[in-house]
Design a protein around this motif. Structure first.
Motif, short mmCIF file in Angstrom:
data_model
loop_
_atom_site.label_atom_id
_atom_site.label_comp_id
_atom_site.label_asym_id
_atom_site.label_seq_id
_atom_site.Cartn_x
_atom_site.Cartn_y
_atom_site.Cartn_z
N GLN A 1 0.84 -1.21 0.00
CA GLN A 1 0.00 0.00 0.00
C GLN A 1 0.88 1.26 0.00
O GLN A 1 0.63 2.20 -0.76
N GLU A 2 1.90 1.26 0.83
CA GLU A 2 2.75 2.43 0.96
C GLU A 2 3.46 2.72 -0.35
O GLU A 2 3.52 3.86 -0.83
N GLN B 1 2.57 1.89 -3.38
CA GLN B 1 1.65 2.38 -4.41
C GLN B 1 1.31 3.85 -4.18
O GLN B 1 1.24 4.63 -5.12
N LEU B 2 1.09 4.22 -2.92
CA LEU B 2 0.73 5.61 -2.63
C LEU B 2 1.90 6.54 -2.91
O LEU B 2 1.74 7.64 -3.41
N LYS B 3 3.10 6.06 -2.58
CA LYS B 3 4.27 6.91 -2.73
C LYS B 3 4.62 7.09 -4.21
O LYS B 3 5.03 8.17 -4.62
N ARG C 1 1.17 5.18 -8.18
CA ARG C 1 0.61 4.15 -9.05
C ARG C 1 -0.32 3.31 -8.20
O ARG C 1 0.00 2.97 -7.08
N SER C 2 -1.46 3.00 -8.76
CA SER C 2 -2.42 2.25 -7.97
C SER C 2 -2.99 1.09 -8.77
O SER C 2 -3.34 1.25 -9.93
N THR C 3 -3.06 -0.04 -8.11
CA THR C 3 -3.76 -1.17 -8.73
C THR C 3 -5.05 -1.40 -7.95
O THR C 3 -5.28 -0.76 -6.93
N GLY D 1 -4.53 -1.99 -4.27
CA GLY D 1 -4.29 -0.81 -3.44
C GLY D 1 -5.59 -0.20 -2.94
O GLY D 1 -5.69 0.21 -1.78
N TYR D 2 -6.58 -0.13 -3.82
CA TYR D 2 -7.85 0.47 -3.42
C TYR D 2 -8.59 -0.41 -2.41
O TYR D 2 -9.51 0.04 -1.76
N SER E 1 -6.18 0.94 5.23
CA SER E 1 -5.38 2.15 5.17
C SER E 1 -4.04 1.95 5.87
O SER E 1 -3.89 1.07 6.71
N LEU E 2 -3.08 2.80 5.52
CA LEU E 2 -1.77 2.75 6.14
C LEU E 2 -1.89 2.86 7.64
O LEU E 2 -1.27 2.12 8.40
N ARG F 1 6.85 3.27 6.93
CA ARG F 1 7.64 2.27 6.22
C ARG F 1 8.75 1.67 7.08
O ARG F 1 8.94 0.46 7.11
N HIS G 1 -8.58 8.03 2.20
CA HIS G 1 -9.02 6.82 2.91
C HIS G 1 -7.91 5.79 2.98
O HIS G 1 -7.77 5.08 3.98
N ARG G 2 -7.13 5.69 1.90
CA ARG G 2 -6.08 4.67 1.88
C ARG G 2 -4.95 5.04 2.82
O ARG G 2 -4.18 4.18 3.24
N ILE G 3 -4.79 6.31 3.12
CA ILE G 3 -3.73 6.71 4.04
C ILE G 3 -4.24 6.70 5.48
O ILE G 3 -3.62 6.14 6.37
N TYR H 1 2.86 12.14 1.27
CA TYR H 1 2.31 11.68 0.00
C TYR H 1 1.84 12.91 -0.75
O TYR H 1 0.89 13.56 -0.35
N TYR I 1 0.58 14.65 -4.22
CA TYR I 1 -0.03 14.43 -5.54
C TYR I 1 -0.29 15.78 -6.18
O TYR I 1 -0.97 16.62 -5.59
#
Lengths: 304, 361
Positions: free
Chosen positions: A182-183, A185-187, A190-192, A195-196, A200-201, A269, B173-175, B295, B297
């Motif tokens: 997850q980390e 992909q967010l960093k 790029r997301s697959t 990841g969604y 959450s982290l 991380r 949400h992912r973070i 992060y 963006y």
């Protein structure tokens, strides 16, 4: 009785295998039904697996010349306990946070250990692995090593305590892997799909920290008991036991994790890498050192 | 033998100015459905009216003039026959397949969007309340909703964010997981920033702080967002408290440089920091992204991810279309039996565990 113990283990293994497949399928299918079914089968398998261990314990306690520490003195029973505890801890994690997707990262390790247990049985008496569990248990029973140390009630707690902490570390390891995916992909922006769907982290970071915080006292106590016990029996000789030394390294790594996490805010991380490293040390301690530590070596079939 | 007919227009055939002329308000709907009965002889009728389409599904007598009458009734809504060229008409299996495609989001502007499913349900409910549904429309619309749901669960057609604001929310949400304990800091006021804040607010984000060069402007914006105003002087302090930072100033230089962010991170005790920089030129120094637990963006990253996610949806269109076709074929025998006045069995199982991921706002 050995037949019963073997049968229960075999069915537990097949159930766990099915559950792991369902958890992996769930990652791609995204159908809640798969994870719910996987969870139920996993629970059922854990009960069978626990029953298998209970039968083994019962037999052990009714053997003439019974000693409390006689159990878990062979690879099969040791791996069996370890893998069961990983599953139990994961079931606990899943009740607190309904994050079935983590099953795909944690449970394969439990299955791997159960598979290794079967392999041990197969090596000792090479028939079909399922049938050979029974042979192995018979064999192990006749060759059961008398403990190097005098037995005591505390001693009997030493092993399960350590294995509980190892199981929690294994869970933290699996969640750490998911965290790093997850980390990353967010960093990298790029997301697959994965990841969604991963937690959450923040959630995973806290889960790892909680697992390690819960396991660390058990590790400390398990280790402490072992040392006190060895000291009373051997004097200072315990210092030269490789397993004891290596376990102290493991203990230091997780202590470092906790200190860095809570006092120096090592979140994210770096914390996840440390929890991965910690588990690598656990595996070395668990798998490797037993071959060089006399006090911790297990009975294997060939040694009869 | 009565048959199902569909007449309508959508974003594919008519621009919004034309579509809105045909929109039927809720209070006029029963009268309109009633008029279909008299003028067209429609035993059953449902009007599906959204901002992207106006479609009438009606059970009419078999003759061809029924279609003509349906067109006329629809156009009579505005008294403008010049729209006739943008109306499309389908019947029988064609109309069924179309409804299933619509319900599945395959005919939507944003493929797989979830809202249409609710709109189909609402249209059906309204028609039922106006007593203009019957055996065919009851079964057909229930079926369409089931098809819409199962296509969404069995394909990835409605997965992933489809706009920059919804992507910003899903990354947050992912973070952070739940956003209710997160603080948002809004620096500058662009249109996109406003949308992003609204999207975050709909996710119950905790405290929102709006920063501007002058306090007056900040106060005005804060009122708009229901937020706390502050000025740029307080930014370094706010950076320590905030979790999500949305930047969209018109400033030429950067607002947040690496050193300032690094210093804030020290005080943040390891909590992650999520920058959404939608300003051009950028407000956040790109090297900030190299810092641990940050992060960052920018608008290109966000738009890239949105188009990637839309692309993933597009790539599922063919599969979803096949699924819809299969469901339509499955429905055909029932429809034929209905036309003959007999009945046929209809396999029906609706997956219970189902959730629609919607675009907030």
């Amino acid at each position: 009785m050995q037949k019963l113990q073997a049968l229960l283990f075999d069915f537990g293994f097949l159930g766990t295998l099915t559950a792991v497949i369902l958890y992996l399928v769930y990652v791609f299918s995204r159908r809640e039904g798969h994870s719910v079914l996987g969870h139920r089968i996993l629970f059922g398998s854990a009960l069978l697996h626990a029953a298998s261990l209970a039968v083994g314990l019962w037999m052990e306690s009714h053997r003439p010349g019974h000693v409390a520490y006689g159990f878990w003195s062979n690879w099969f029973e040791s791996l069996s306990l370890f893998s069961l505890l990983i599953v139990v801890v994961f079931l606990g994690v899943q009740t607190r946070a309904r994050l079935a997707i983590l099953g795909a990262f944690v449970l394969p390790w439990a299955l791997l250990l159960m598979g290794l247990a079967l392999t041990q049985a197969f090596l000792a008496s090479p028939r079909c692995p399922f049938a050979s569990v029974e042979d192995f248990l018979k064999l192990a029973d006749t060759t059961r090593r008398l403990p190097v140390l005098p037995s005591s009630v505390w001693a009997a707690v030493h092993v399960p305590l350590l294995f509980f902490s190892y199981a929690a570390f294994a869970n933290a390891f699996g969640i750490g892997l998911a965290f790093l995916i997850q980390e990353r992909q967010l960093k990298t922006h790029r997301s697959t799909d994965l990841g969604y769907r991963l937690p959450s982290l923040d959630e995973m970071d806290r889960m790892i920290a909680r697992l390690i915080s819960a396991a660390f006292p058990a590790l400390t106590m398990g280790l402490g008991l072992g040392i006190v016990w060895a000291h009373s029996a051997w004097g200072d000789r315990w210092v030269s036991d490789p397993k004891v030394l290596w376990s102290i390294v493991v203990w230091a790594v997780y202590l470092a994790y906790l200190v860095l996490r809570y006092a120096f805010n090592w979140r994210g991380r770096r914390g996840a890498y440390l929890s991965l490293a910690g588990f690598a040390f656990v595996l070395v301690s668990y798998m490797g050192i037993n071959y060089i530590s006399k006090a911790h070596s297990y009975v294997v079939g060939e040694k009869q | 033998m009565n048959r199902l007919r569909l007449v309508g227009l959508s974003h594919r055939t008519a621009p919004v100015e034309w579509r809105e002329r045909l929109a039927v308000s809720d209070d006029r709907l029963p009268a309109f459905l009633d008029s279909l009965r008299f003028m067209v002889g429609a035993g059953e009728a449902v009007l599906l009216s959204t901002c992207n389409r106006v479609e009438v599904y009606a059970v009419t007598p078999p003759e061809g003039e029924a279609e003509c009458l349906l067109r006329k009734s629809l156009l009579a809504l505005h008294g403008d026959v010049s729209l006739d060229g943008s109306l499309y008409a389908l019947e029988d299996e064609g109309a069924i397949r179309h409804l299933f495609r619509v319900a599945a989001g395959l005919d939507s502007l944003v493929v797989g969007e979830a809202e249409i499913l609710g709109q189909v349900k609402r249209s059906y409910d309204q028609a039922r309340q106006a007593a203009s549904t019957g055996k065919l429309t009851n079964v057909l619309f229930q079926r369409a909703m089931y098809v819409g749901k199962s296509v969404r669960t069995e394909t990835k057609i409605s997965e992933g964010p489809t706009s920059v604001p919804s992507l910003a929310v899903s990354l947050a949400h992912r973070i952070f997981g739940e956003l209710s304990e997160c603080h948002a800091l809004v620096v500058g006021a662009g249109a996109m920033a406003e949308l992003a804040v609204r999207a975050l607010k709909s996710q119950k984000v905790g405290r929102v702080v709006v920063a501007n060069r002058t306090l007056e402007k900040a106060v005005a914006m804060a009122q708009q967002f229901g937020a706390h105003p502050t000025t740029f002087d307080a930014l370094s302090r706010e950076l320590v408290l905030a979790d999500i930072v949305i930047c969209s100033t018109g400033a030429k230089g950067t607002i947040f440089n690496r050193a300032a962010v690094a210093q804030a991170l020290e005080e943040r005790r390891g909590r992650p920091l999520f920058f959404i920089d939608i300003a051009v030129p950028r407000d956040v120094d790109p090297s900030v992204d190299e810092l641990e637990n940050v992060y960052l963006y920018n608008i290109d990253d966000l738009e890239g991810l949105v188009s990637e996610s839309l692309g993933r949806r597009e790539s599922e269109i063919a599969r979803a279309g096949q699924l819809v076709d299969a469901k339509a074929n499955e429905f055909a025998p029932w429809y034929d039996a209905w036309r003959r006045g007999t009945t046929a069995a209809l396999r029906h199982h609706v997956r219970e565990s189902f959730s629609v991921e919607g675009d907030p706002g």
